[in-house]
Design a protein around this motif. Sequence first.
Motif, mmCIF file in Angstrom:
data_model
loop_
_atom_site.group_PDB
_atom_site.id
_atom_site.type_symbol
_atom_site.label_atom_id
_atom_site.label_comp_id
_atom_site.label_asym_id
_atom_site.label_seq_id
_atom_site.Cartn_x
_atom_site.Cartn_y
_atom_site.Cartn_z
ATOM 1 N N ALA A 131 0.839 -1.193 0.000
ATOM 2 C CA ALA A 131 0.000 0.000 0.000
ATOM 3 C C ALA A 131 0.878 1.248 0.000
ATOM 4 O O ALA A 131 1.995 1.244 0.531
ATOM 5 N N ASP A 132 0.362 2.322 -0.575
ATOM 6 C CA ASP A 132 1.119 3.573 -0.640
ATOM 7 C C ASP A 132 1.522 4.015 0.765
ATOM 8 O O ASP A 132 0.707 4.028 1.698
ATOM 9 N N GLY A 133 2.806 4.369 0.909
ATOM 10 C CA GLY A 133 3.284 4.909 2.170
ATOM 11 C C GLY A 133 3.714 3.881 3.191
ATOM 12 O O GLY A 133 4.250 4.241 4.241
ATOM 13 N N VAL A 134 3.502 2.606 2.922
ATOM 14 C CA VAL A 134 3.917 1.561 3.870
ATOM 15 C C VAL A 134 5.419 1.341 3.751
ATOM 16 O O VAL A 134 5.956 1.205 2.643
ATOM 17 N N ASP A 135 6.103 1.320 4.880
ATOM 18 C CA ASP A 135 7.526 1.031 4.928
ATOM 19 C C ASP A 135 7.685 -0.443 5.270
ATOM 20 O O ASP A 135 7.450 -0.861 6.411
ATOM 21 N N ALA A 136 8.093 -1.249 4.286
ATOM 22 C CA ALA A 136 8.156 -2.694 4.465
ATOM 23 C C ALA A 136 9.247 -3.135 5.422
ATOM 24 O O ALA A 136 9.324 -4.315 5.767
ATOM 25 N N ASP A 137 10.089 -2.218 5.890
ATOM 26 C CA ASP A 137 11.140 -2.579 6.837
ATOM 27 C C ASP A 137 10.641 -2.664 8.273
ATOM 28 O O ASP A 137 11.393 -3.082 9.156
ATOM 29 N N PHE A 138 9.385 -2.260 8.507
ATOM 30 C CA PHE A 138 8.876 -2.213 9.879
ATOM 31 C C PHE A 138 7.481 -2.834 9.957
ATOM 32 O O PHE A 138 6.772 -2.929 8.949
ATOM 33 N N PRO A 139 7.067 -3.245 11.167
ATOM 34 C CA PRO A 139 5.698 -3.759 11.315
ATOM 35 C C PRO A 139 4.673 -2.678 11.000
ATOM 36 O O PRO A 139 4.894 -1.484 11.275
ATOM 37 N N VAL A 140 3.564 -3.110 10.405
ATOM 38 C CA VAL A 140 2.466 -2.188 10.118
ATOM 39 C C VAL A 140 1.184 -2.782 10.695
ATOM 40 O O VAL A 140 1.086 -3.981 10.965
ATOM 41 N N TRP A 141 0.198 -1.920 10.874
ATOM 42 C CA TRP A 141 -1.086 -2.371 11.406
ATOM 43 C C TRP A 141 -1.803 -3.287 10.414
ATOM 44 O O TRP A 141 -1.772 -3.054 9.205
ATOM 45 N N ALA A 142 -2.428 -4.317 10.943
ATOM 46 C CA ALA A 142 -3.208 -5.241 10.117
ATOM 47 C C ALA A 142 -4.591 -4.641 9.889
ATOM 48 O O ALA A 142 -5.587 -5.043 10.505
ATOM 49 N N ARG A 143 -4.621 -3.676 9.009
ATOM 50 C CA ARG A 143 -5.848 -2.972 8.672
ATOM 51 C C ARG A 143 -5.900 -2.811 7.161
ATOM 52 O O ARG A 143 -4.848 -2.691 6.508
ATOM 53 N N PRO A 144 -7.081 -2.776 6.564
ATOM 54 C CA PRO A 144 -7.192 -2.721 5.099
ATOM 55 C C PRO A 144 -6.350 -1.665 4.405
ATOM 56 O O PRO A 144 -5.777 -1.942 3.348
#
Length: 943
Positions: free
Chosen positions: A629-642
């Motif tokens: 998704a736009d703006g997601v930094d794949a080097d870090f955990p992200v919220w499990a949200r749509p």
Amino acid sequence: MPRRTPRNALDRLRTPRGFHGFLKGASVCALVAGLLSPLSPAMAAGTDPSADRAPEQATAATAGTAANDHCGGQCSDILPPGQNGNATLAQILLNQAFGTQPAHAEDQLGPYAKLATGYSGLTNDKINDFFNDASFGVPAGQVASTVRPAGRGDVTIVRDKRTGVPHITGTTRYGTEFGAGYAAAQDRLWLMDLFRHVGRGQLTPFAGGAPANQGLEQQFWRSAPYTEADLEAQILSAAAKAGERGELALADVDAYVAGINAYIDASDKGRYFPGEYVLTGHKNALTNAGTIERFKRTDLIALASVIGSLFGSGGGGEVSNALSLLAAQEKHGVAEGTEVWESFRQRNDPEAVLTQQDGSFPYLPRPDDPRGRALPDAGSVTAEPLVHDRTGGAGGPAAAGASATAADTAVTSARRGMSNALVVSGEHTASGHPVAVFGPQTGYFAPQLLMLQEIQGPGISARGASFAGLSMYVELGRGQDYAWSATTSGQDIIDTYAVELCQDDHHYLHRGTCTPMEKIERKNAWKPTVADSTAAGSYTMRVWRTKYGPVEYRATVGGKKVAYVTLRSSYLHEADSIIGFQMLNDPDYLTGPERFQSAVQNINYTFNWFYADSERTAYYNSGDNPVRADGVDADFPVWARPPYEWADWDPAANTARYTPPSAHPRSLDQDYYVSWNNKQAKDYTTAPWGNGSVHRGDLLDDRVRKLVAEGGVTRAALVRAMAEAGLADLRAEAVLPDLLKVIDSAPVTDPAAAAAVDGLRAWLGAGALRTETSAGSRKYAHADAIRTLDAWWPLLVKAEFEPGLGSELYTAFTRNIPVDESPSAAHGPTGAHAGSAFQYGWWSYVDKDLRAVLGEPVEGPLAREYCGGGDLAACRDTLVATLEEAAGRTAAQVYPGDDHCAAGDQWCADSVIHRTLGGIKHGGIGWQNRPTYQQVVEFTSHR
């Protein structure tokens, strides 16, 4: 605290005793005397009676295939220790007692080892002194045996005298694949059985409860906790979506499995099955009671999940990344701490050596304004326990600790990548035809994970290596007029999501709904065996699965309780790559480099693929790279949200939108290609840390670039370049000049330090190679300098960086990437006696920092200068002080000894030792940093 030290499940096997420490000493002698007499004649002799039938039949079986060979005798390969990976009980006992080897068990080990001392004078006509002739077919005078498995009239397995490699020729597709399965079982039945149990997390009930076995099954199963329904669904799904090729693949699998089972039945009836079944209690040597479980489709998917996890799944480590970022921000503040972290991460270092030299292939750039980050609260991260309800067994709390370590390093550790490739286009060769020297490094095991074979039948024409149990096709090798190989690429196809907990610890929010986690368990119990005296015991492995993958850690984020779960694009898709391998083996499909690229696009694992025929070369980076998704930094955990999920992600099937082939590094006919798990292309972000200004890929690139500039490259010249790079100490060749520049900025007055500097300078001038004084001497030239650098490197790195980073941040960064990986470094990520070295280390950091202190230009510098706080004189004092300390350390201190080597034996400490996965052991060989399986190819014509 989770660690990201680059270890994987291969490393779990790299223990001093190997698999489980098979019988040795007087007990073996007694068993030899007591067991040989009652054995059947076939088992006592240690032979498959069918292997000696009708060698004269081979001429007709192989003559037709050789006519399709466009290599002109210029294709070679090698795979130590030997083709034969099965041994009867008698053979195992004799090997343990007297060191005798079954036929073809280690006949490729000697030629492989001798290249380290014989490469410098290598000529084209001497290549097969160190490699096998990899031409199609077997000349009539070289036929050792011919078998028609299970009496079938549509397939013949011919084995050659020199290596015992099976040459499988079928007149029907079913018969061809049946023969491939039969030959695989002839050569690797025990290993295949072992790894199907590893893939299911059931190694201990099968092979005993030794701690190494427990750790191995835990490590793999945690990242792929599949049910039997999951395994079956994967192969059906892969076949269904591939149309006719999928149907053909499914038929090939069924025929292959039938061939395996035919050999199980024949060897059981004839009592020449692998002796490990007796040693682990599955068969009785006297009565033949007991069973060897037949194979089924799902066993192959369990095997594939192990291999894919080892070599083809880049990424992960987001939680460890988050912890080191938080440590950097705690030390320096958010803005400066982030800058410091990014400079060590080296996501897109401009000085990194590249495989593809032209073009830009942006993948996972650092977003300017990251969205959806779910960084843990300080001190809140705990690893999810895997092991429960432990009873009995060995070690008690120690075993539980080993289990926790295995779980901790399973998915978050950087995937090992040890393969290399050197490919030169015909424009720069003496013959005008491309030349390639390439192969995978799959570790040194006995029996080897790979096996050699030739398969000729309807729609299949290839020779090369395949993973045992997955050899329905050649996976790395050559076709009629082309060859291909791969290296692990490591781009990121794994992400960590923070699922918010609701109701209790085992429910989570999935797209707004409180959803129960799925509990997957393995209850494993074991009894003592002849091969493993560990006391009886049991434990339960438990994994909680979510739609976003298995739970790895628990934490809080902004005070909210979360579970960190790991999702990879190949999860639930271990079978999908079968179509790509099928295409690579199909001579009607693969007619040139463009078709080659199209074939490997179907492989969802993260690999760099290389191709050469008589006219063209090609490269392609494979893997299902999910579109973030736009703006997601794949080097870090992200919220499990749509808003932060992969584009078009389907939780039920774990499918998503993937980057198109045009976005993957790919090219045709580049002047040359090199790969040693380095950065693929400009702007292509890879998962491992340390792809900076100094990488072992430079050892290849420097040498091949020089050859290309000179022109007239030959097979022998390219082998020499590979072999010399495989003996080079990366620290000495690439970083020692910087170290000496700093030290030379003032006179060295301490006599010990001055002597050490002189020794290091002399070694550098001689090429910085770890080579013997003469073949077989088991002593290194420049031994003192090598010992000094081995002792100095960890001391100088710590003294250079810890004062500026602080102990906490320095320790956090060493969890992301270890300081050192020298050949003898038992503390390093590969462990001792593993061969592969210099993949992970702080060489780029030291290089960039010292050049900055010296006032030299640095692209992509570290955020600040560390050595001596940036003062040249203080930096020099640090280096000299640590050098003096290192020079004072004895050989016994630097090389403390182990089960294989006496303390102080430098050559032995570096030596490569095949880790036993069965009952046959082999002696060590001198260190070489090179692929396990390797091809040397130059085609002379094209269809």
